[in-house]
Write a protein that holds these residues in place. Structure first.
Motif, PDB file in Angstrom:
ATOM      1  N   PHE A 147       0.818  -1.202   0.000  1.00  0.00           N
ATOM      2  CA  PHE A 147       0.000   0.000   0.000  1.00  0.00           C
ATOM      3  C   PHE A 147       0.859   1.263   0.000  1.00  0.00           C
ATOM      4  N   TYR A 148       1.898   1.262   0.821  1.00  0.00           N
ATOM      5  CA  TYR A 148       2.765   2.438   0.878  1.00  0.00           C
ATOM      6  C   TYR A 148       3.416   2.712  -0.479  1.00  0.00           C
ATOM      7  N   LEU A 149       3.862   1.631  -1.129  1.00  0.00           N
ATOM      8  CA  LEU A 149       4.517   1.820  -2.428  1.00  0.00           C
ATOM      9  C   LEU A 149       3.534   2.371  -3.446  1.00  0.00           C
ATOM     10  N   ILE A 152       3.336   5.938  -2.878  1.00  0.00           N
ATOM     11  CA  ILE A 152       4.527   6.639  -3.367  1.00  0.00           C
ATOM     12  C   ILE A 152       4.431   6.807  -4.879  1.00  0.00           C
ATOM     13  N   CYS A 153       3.918   5.776  -5.572  1.00  0.00           N
ATOM     14  CA  CYS A 153       3.720   5.902  -7.025  1.00  0.00           C
ATOM     15  C   CYS A 153       2.823   7.085  -7.323  1.00  0.00           C
ATOM     16  N   ILE A 155       2.431   9.762  -5.544  1.00  0.00           N
ATOM     17  CA  ILE A 155       3.166  11.019  -5.328  1.00  0.00           C
ATOM     18  C   ILE A 155       4.103  11.283  -6.499  1.00  0.00           C
ATOM     19  N   ILE A 156       4.723  10.206  -7.024  1.00  0.00           N
ATOM     20  CA  ILE A 156       5.622  10.393  -8.173  1.00  0.00           C
ATOM     21  C   ILE A 156       4.849  10.976  -9.351  1.00  0.00           C
ATOM     22  N   LEU A 158       2.170  12.743  -9.178  1.00  0.00           N
ATOM     23  CA  LEU A 158       1.834  14.136  -8.852  1.00  0.00           C
ATOM     24  C   LEU A 158       3.013  15.047  -9.165  1.00  0.00           C
ATOM     25  N   VAL A 159       4.227  14.589  -8.779  1.00  0.00           N
ATOM     26  CA  VAL A 159       5.419  15.403  -9.045  1.00  0.00           C
ATOM     27  C   VAL A 159       5.604  15.582 -10.543  1.00  0.00           C
ATOM     28  N   ALA A 160       5.348  14.508 -11.303  1.00  0.00           N
ATOM     29  CA  ALA A 160       5.478  14.613 -12.756  1.00  0.00           C
ATOM     30  C   ALA A 160       4.505  15.653 -13.301  1.00  0.00           C
ATOM     31  N   ILE A 162       3.158  18.247 -11.567  1.00  0.00           N
ATOM     32  CA  ILE A 162       3.611  19.582 -11.158  1.00  0.00           C
ATOM     33  C   ILE A 162       4.735  20.028 -12.083  1.00  0.00           C
ATOM     34  N   GLY A 163       5.666  19.099 -12.359  1.00  0.00           N
ATOM     35  CA  GLY A 163       6.815  19.439 -13.192  1.00  0.00           C
ATOM     36  C   GLY A 163       6.401  19.873 -14.571  1.00  0.00           C
TER      37      GLY A 163
END
Lengths: 203, 478
Positions: A147-149, A152-153, A155-156, A158-160, A162-163
């Motif tokens: 679940f945590y991973l 994290i995916c 969030i990754i 989301l960062v992409a 935002i970028g």
């Protein structure tokens, strides 16, 4: 079993043929369409292997995203494909050489004695055969154990997002935007202005 | 145990993730001063996270399916990374405002990157390790290219992205080999599986080598260092500061944990790789920096050299090695924070300082600034009374205890060579003729001044009370 091999040969031959068409079609749009056909057939092969999740992912990711992206690029960019195709005969011998090397390597692979494997003493990992279909199993593991991973995916991604927004979004000056709120709140008192106009003069 | 569901927000990583989202929304809805306010909020969030890491004695996050681990070593490096990230956000604020780059996304990207680093340091599973590395570096790719009207910034971003993606691919291939041959992705389970064998088989060695290559890229060890000078040069100065200060901490911690947890019994296999990386980085860092005229490229090569020394401590692979690495990493962070705090406030003819030769005659116009630069440079070179000396000292002690005499002699040699270019900067400031009156001016905000004073204080005064850090680092267990 006959049906199984028939479907296998159907899918694989269509996949190979359409892959051939991808590189030989004159029109680049046709190439991309053949690429999609090839992907769909490959996903059919995955279904035959019992990996229906992989099959669906292949269709969703490769057909739904990658191939459509290709199609966009091909249609939107003005690439001279005739020029790209130049020198086909020139590179043919080299390509053929590479192909022959690959065929020889495959032959060696099939002809070697499997029993002389150096890792014989280690028991190979066996796939777990289960009645639950694999989409369900992946889901059960993904949302519990990993679940945590999974988060994290997220969030990754989301960062992409935002970028890509930060790097490409520009605020252009001088663009007139519709302000619905101010349009709706207009009434006669603000919209109409009375002026006294003197005779012989303008406002 | 969790006796209250809301306690989950007191787990540092979850807290940091949630507050990064809050920062993002906060910046988005602010009309005025979005950049400044978001930066302040980000610093506040990171400070709270440090407190949570410090007081978090039993971490449920870590124990959950052992995707992440928990130890004093991990906590030390997490706090180090958080401190570095706080310092770099504070010192870079005025620089960003100075070059009119006021995207509020920058501190948010720093927060996400820091989150990735915390996960990287704590990861105990190949999958979590990979995802954490991706989270950390994806934010940094964007940060490198953030100044989008500058070609060099875009170039550095693209270069970093392509090479980073390549190294991630190599890393993943190594993971797949390790997973295929051991049947597990958990560090402890891999270690348990491998304990049955005396030596690694070919596939595992390949996997190990591939993973080492990927990690060496992340710490920018020679021969996988090519991107570092270019990216450092192209990115805006403050982003370079962040690159130099923080990600190295996480990558070093990860490379330590990866070598010492799953492969602890196969010292001979990985130590050869690390040995080569370490010697090559030290010498290339020392020699290539001599010819640089750009201060950012010089600092890039200097950081490559420092990584070489930290890897010596890894080759030593004893308790002293861990102690030495944590002291070295601490001193590395402090020195970089100090030098970047100065660089980000020095203006030459209204442009931020880039060429080393512009420092000519700084000692006459700004004696205090040039004295601080000299102290930092001497410390980086490893001259005794300053903190940089202690880092190198403990590294060499660890190497000598492991009877790595040749390696330590080579390390000292490289350190002597590198002293040349550090001293050259001092020479330019003090002995080169040049007029700097009115050309160079030094404007520093109050907050960066505090950071600068604190780090200079630590650099100078570490010798009077070294036992605090040394006792902490001696008690770290991996």
């Amino acid at each position: 079993m006959v049906l199984y091999s028939l479907t296998f040969y159907l899918f694989s031959s269509v996949a190979v043929l359409s892959a051939l068409m991808v590189i030989s079609a004159k029109n680049p749009v046709h190439s991309v369409l053949f690429l999609i056909l090839s992907f769909v057939n490959a996903s059919g092969l995955f279904v035959l292997l019992g990996a229906e999740f992989l099959a669906m992912i292949l269709v969703v990711v490769y057909v739904g995203a990658v191939a459509v992206l290709f199609l966009f690029v091909v249609m939107m960019l003005d690439i001279n494909f005739v020029k790209l195709r130049e020198g086909f005969l020139q590179y043919l011998p080299f390509g053929a050489l590479l192909g022959i090397v690959l065929v020889i390597e495959l032959g060696i692979l099939f002809l070697t004695d499997r029993s002389s494997n150096i890792y014989n003493n280690q028991t190979p990992l066996q796939p777990i055969v289960n009645e639950v279909e694999n989409t369900k199993m992946i889901g059960q593991i993904l949302y519990t154990e990993y679940f945590y991973l999974f988060q994290i995916c997220g969030i990754i991604l989301l960062v992409a997002m935002i970028g890509s927004i930060t790097l490409t979004l520009r605020d252009k000056g001088g663009v007139k935007r519709q302000n619905i709120d101010s349009q709706n709140t207009v009434d006669a008192s603000t919209a109409i202005e009375k002026k006294k106009v003197k005779i012989g003069e303008g406002i | 145990m969790l006796n209250n569901i809301y306690n989950i927000f007191f787990i540092p990583e979850i807290f940091l993730a949630c507050s990064s989202f809050v920062c993002l929304l906060f910046g988005l809805f602010l009309k005025k001063n979005a950049f400044r306010q978001t930066s302040n909020l980000a610093v506040f969030v990171l400070l709270l996270t440090i407190l949570l890491v410090y007081y978090d004695s039993e971490s449920n996050f870590a124990n959950y399916k052992s995707l992440f681990s928990h130890s004093s070593f991990i906590n030390f490096f997490k706090i180090l990374a958080l401190l570095g990230s706080i310092a770099s956000i504070i010192i870079s604020k005025d620089y960003f405002l100075g070059i009119k780059l006021k995207n509020f996304e920058i501190p948010v990207l720093f927060l996400f990157s820091t989150l990735g680093m915390m996960l990287m340091i704590a990861s105990n599973n190949l999958m979590s390790m990979y995802l954490a590395i991706e989270l950390q570096s994806l934010s940094l790719y964007v940060a490198a290219a953030i100044k989008r009207d500058s070609i060099s910034s875009a170039e550095s971003g693209v270069k970093y992205f392509i090479l980073g993606a390549l190294s991630s691919g190599i890393l993943l291939y190594g993971f797949s080999l390790i997973y295929g041959f051991t049947g597990s992705m958990n560090f402890n389970e891999i270690s348990f599986y491998l304990s049955k064998y005396d030596n690694l088989n070919l596939g595992l060695i390949f996997g190990l080598v591939f993973v080492m290559v990927g990690l060496a890229f992340k710490v920018s060890a020679v021969p996988f260092h090519m991107w570092t000078p270019d990216v450092y040069e192209g990115a805006p100065n403050s982003i370079t500061g962040f690159f130099a200060i923080v990600p190295k901490i996480a990558a070093v911690a990860l490379i330590y944990r990866f070598c010492l947890v799953p492969f602890e019994n196969f010292y001979l296999e990985w130590s050869q790789i690390i040995l080569f990386l370490s010697i090559a980085s030290m010498f290339l860092g020392a020699i290539a920096a001599i010819a640089q005229s750009n201060i950012k490229r010089l600092l890039a090569y200097s950081s490559i050299g420092h990584i070489g020394y930290i890897l010596i401590a890894l080759v030593a692979a004893n308790d002293d090695g861990i102690k030495a690495a944590s002291i070295y990493m601490f001193s590395y962070m402090i020195m970089n924070v100090a030098i970047f705090a100065i660089l980000l406030s020095l203006k030459v003819k209204n442009e931020y300082l880039i060429n080393i030769s512009d420092l000519k005659g700084l000692s006459k116009s700004n004696p205090i600034v040039s004295l601080s630069i000299s102290i930092i440079m001497l410390s980086m070179a490893g001259i005794p009374p300053f903190i940089g000396f202690f880092g190198k000292f403990y590294v060499f002690i660890a190497a000598i205890e492991q009877e790595l005499y040749v390696l330590s002699v080579l390390g000292v040699l490289a350190s002597v060579i590198s002293a040349f270019y550090y001293l050259r900067i001092i020479k330019i400031m003090y002995f080169d003729e040049g007029k700097s009156e009115g050309i160079i001016n030094f404007q520093i905000s109050f907050q960066s001044k505090i950071i600068l004073f604190l780090s200079l204080f630590l650099i100078i005064c570490f010798i009077f009370y070294p036992s605090l850090l040394i006792n902490i680092s001696a008690s770290l267990t991996i």
